[in-house]
Scaffold this motif. Sequence first.
Motif, PDB file in Angstrom:
ATOM      1  N   LEU A 181       0.828  -1.211   0.000  1.00 46.31           N
ATOM      2  CA  LEU A 181       0.000   0.000   0.000  1.00 46.31           C
ATOM      3  C   LEU A 181       0.862   1.262   0.000  1.00 46.31           C
ATOM      4  O   LEU A 181       0.602   2.209  -0.757  1.00 46.31           O
ATOM      5  CB  LEU A 181      -0.938  -0.006   1.215  1.00 46.31           C
ATOM      6  CG  LEU A 181      -2.017  -1.087   1.231  1.00 46.31           C
ATOM      7  CD1 LEU A 181      -2.846  -0.994   2.515  1.00 46.31           C
ATOM      8  CD2 LEU A 181      -2.923  -0.971   0.016  1.00 46.31           C
ATOM      9  N   GLY A 182       1.898   1.282   0.859  1.00 46.25           N
ATOM     10  CA  GLY A 182       2.735   2.472   0.956  1.00 46.25           C
ATOM     11  C   GLY A 182       3.486   2.761  -0.324  1.00 46.25           C
ATOM     12  O   GLY A 182       3.464   3.897  -0.828  1.00 46.25           O
ATOM     13  N   ASN A 183       4.141   1.763  -0.875  1.00 41.16           N
ATOM     14  CA  ASN A 183       4.904   1.973  -2.104  1.00 41.16           C
ATOM     15  C   ASN A 183       3.989   2.177  -3.309  1.00 41.16           C
ATOM     16  O   ASN A 183       4.318   2.961  -4.205  1.00 41.16           O
ATOM     17  CB  ASN A 183       5.849   0.792  -2.343  1.00 41.16           C
ATOM     18  CG  ASN A 183       6.996   0.777  -1.372  1.00 41.16           C
ATOM     19  OD1 ASN A 183       7.903   1.608  -1.433  1.00 41.16           O
ATOM     20  ND2 ASN A 183       6.982  -0.170  -0.446  1.00 41.16           N
ATOM     21  N   GLY A 184       2.862   1.476  -3.319  1.00 45.66           N
ATOM     22  CA  GLY A 184       1.893   1.698  -4.394  1.00 45.66           C
ATOM     23  C   GLY A 184       1.369   3.114  -4.393  1.00 45.66           C
ATOM     24  O   GLY A 184       1.182   3.733  -5.459  1.00 45.66           O
ATOM     25  N   LEU A 185       1.135   3.667  -3.192  1.00 45.97           N
ATOM     26  CA  LEU A 185       0.660   5.044  -3.078  1.00 45.97           C
ATOM     27  C   LEU A 185       1.719   6.019  -3.579  1.00 45.97           C
ATOM     28  O   LEU A 185       1.399   6.993  -4.278  1.00 45.97           O
ATOM     29  CB  LEU A 185       0.302   5.355  -1.623  1.00 45.97           C
ATOM     30  CG  LEU A 185      -0.253   6.755  -1.341  1.00 45.97           C
ATOM     31  CD1 LEU A 185      -1.550   6.989  -2.102  1.00 45.97           C
ATOM     32  CD2 LEU A 185      -0.471   6.942   0.165  1.00 45.97           C
ATOM     33  N   LEU A 186       2.988   5.770  -3.237  1.00 45.08           N
ATOM     34  CA  LEU A 186       4.069   6.646  -3.721  1.00 45.08           C
ATOM     35  C   LEU A 186       4.143   6.631  -5.244  1.00 45.08           C
ATOM     36  O   LEU A 186       4.256   7.694  -5.876  1.00 45.08           O
ATOM     37  CB  LEU A 186       5.405   6.204  -3.132  1.00 45.08           C
ATOM     38  CG  LEU A 186       5.705   6.543  -1.678  1.00 45.08           C
ATOM     39  CD1 LEU A 186       7.136   6.143  -1.335  1.00 45.08           C
ATOM     40  CD2 LEU A 186       5.508   8.023  -1.397  1.00 45.08           C
ATOM     41  N   VAL A 187       4.095   5.443  -5.838  1.00 46.51           N
ATOM     42  CA  VAL A 187       4.159   5.342  -7.300  1.00 46.51           C
ATOM     43  C   VAL A 187       2.982   6.073  -7.932  1.00 46.51           C
ATOM     44  O   VAL A 187       3.152   6.834  -8.908  1.00 46.51           O
ATOM     45  CB  VAL A 187       4.166   3.860  -7.735  1.00 46.51           C
ATOM     46  CG1 VAL A 187       4.013   3.748  -9.251  1.00 46.51           C
ATOM     47  CG2 VAL A 187       5.450   3.181  -7.280  1.00 46.51           C
ATOM     48  N   PHE A 188       1.788   5.887  -7.381  1.00 42.56           N
ATOM     49  CA  PHE A 188       0.582   6.533  -7.921  1.00 42.56           C
ATOM     50  C   PHE A 188       0.692   8.061  -7.851  1.00 42.56           C
ATOM     51  O   PHE A 188       0.408   8.764  -8.833  1.00 42.56           O
ATOM     52  CB  PHE A 188      -0.649   6.062  -7.143  1.00 42.56           C
ATOM     53  CG  PHE A 188      -1.898   6.814  -7.479  1.00 42.56           C
ATOM     54  CD1 PHE A 188      -2.595   6.548  -8.653  1.00 42.56           C
ATOM     55  CD2 PHE A 188      -2.390   7.797  -6.626  1.00 42.56           C
ATOM     56  CE1 PHE A 188      -3.746   7.254  -8.974  1.00 42.56           C
ATOM     57  CE2 PHE A 188      -3.540   8.498  -6.926  1.00 42.56           C
ATOM     58  CZ  PHE A 188      -4.219   8.225  -8.111  1.00 42.56           C
ATOM     59  N   ILE A 189       1.110   8.573  -6.713  1.00 44.15           N
ATOM     60  CA  ILE A 189       1.201  10.025  -6.528  1.00 44.15           C
ATOM     61  C   ILE A 189       2.241  10.629  -7.459  1.00 44.15           C
ATOM     62  O   ILE A 189       1.987  11.658  -8.122  1.00 44.15           O
ATOM     63  CB  ILE A 189       1.528  10.369  -5.058  1.00 44.15           C
ATOM     64  CG1 ILE A 189       0.329  10.061  -4.164  1.00 44.15           C
ATOM     65  CG2 ILE A 189       1.920  11.836  -4.916  1.00 44.15           C
ATOM     66  CD1 ILE A 189       0.597  10.262  -2.682  1.00 44.15           C
ATOM     67  N   ILE A 190       3.415  10.009  -7.550  1.00 44.73           N
ATOM     68  CA  ILE A 190       4.484  10.572  -8.380  1.00 44.73           C
ATOM     69  C   ILE A 190       4.114  10.538  -9.862  1.00 44.73           C
ATOM     70  O   ILE A 190       4.383  11.497 -10.600  1.00 44.73           O
ATOM     71  CB  ILE A 190       5.800   9.810  -8.129  1.00 44.73           C
ATOM     72  CG1 ILE A 190       6.292  10.067  -6.704  1.00 44.73           C
ATOM     73  CG2 ILE A 190       6.875  10.224  -9.138  1.00 44.73           C
ATOM     74  CD1 ILE A 190       7.470   9.215  -6.287  1.00 44.73           C
ATOM     75  N   LEU A 191       3.483   9.449 -10.301  1.00 42.38           N
ATOM     76  CA  LEU A 191       3.129   9.344 -11.718  1.00 42.38           C
ATOM     77  C   LEU A 191       1.963  10.238 -12.110  1.00 42.38           C
ATOM     78  O   LEU A 191       1.871  10.666 -13.268  1.00 42.38           O
ATOM     79  CB  LEU A 191       2.802   7.884 -12.064  1.00 42.38           C
ATOM     80  CG  LEU A 191       3.972   6.894 -12.009  1.00 42.38           C
ATOM     81  CD1 LEU A 191       3.505   5.498 -12.408  1.00 42.38           C
ATOM     82  CD2 LEU A 191       5.125   7.340 -12.902  1.00 42.38           C
TER      83      LEU A 191
END
Length: 311
Positions: A42-52
């Motif tokens: 969840l944490g890393n998926g959220l980071l990828v989503f926000i940055i992209l």
Amino acid sequence: MAGFNYTAVDHMISYLLGIPGQEDLHTWISISLFISYVFALLGNGLLVFIILTKSGLHEPIYLFLCMLAGVDIVFATTTEPKVLTIFWCNYREISLIGYIAHLCFQLSAFISESGILLIMTFDRYIAVRYPLRYTTIVSHSLTRKIGVAVFLRAHCIIFLMTFHRKRLTFCRNNILPHTFCKHIGLAKYGCDDICINTWYGFFILMFTVVFDVVLIFASYVLILHTVFHIPSQDAHYKAFNTCGSHVCVMILFYGPGIFSVLKQCFGLIHVHILLASTTLLAPPMLNSLIYGVKTKQMRDQVVYVFSPKQK
């Protein structure tokens, strides 16, 4: 354990025992590992989503962070699902092809993450040393090329390792006292001379982890040298704050691994296995938390995602 005392070993099948001697604790250990794995996803998926999805974060440092988060997802996923099937379903069997594939994804993710941490260190040095020329030096084109180079390095090294592993024949005990696949863990059960595999594993360690750590240390020496020659105290604070998150992530990534190796030499096997399983999950789970809390831009975007009305 009696179920694994085979008179004839199937050379194409191995069995991962989990944590020998701690079977009564498998359920409780698996719950903590599962919660950590979910947080990592969840944490890393959220980071990828926000940055992209946020154009304001399409800067080199955030693109490197996006790569790091993506590798963390792969890194955690290469080990934890198999660990959980051992603990929950008692499914310990793994084919030789599956073992090698598992090992390749795990090591390529590890080498890629080490390379990304090195590149992020260079990025921080350029940001501190040449703040006005930073966007010119670290362009988006260079960022893409560096990312490709990091992943190519990992996959080329792992391809050669796979070639050497496929040449081995296995005629010894195929019951492995561990929760996940390890490079030397399979090689030592081979009938052939594993000298090449041993030296190649040493080469991988020296060429990737040790090489990266030395360059990272040298880069931070240069960063500190540059910072202490800046007269402004505000500049000192900004520089240390910029590098603080990265230093924490590096300690999490390299520190437990070194401690795990030392524990393997001097500690009990079940302690080593438990520590090794935790070591593979700690960086993916905590990296996103560290960058999400310490980096203001990321913190603001996370707050905005969960509270859209707040500006």
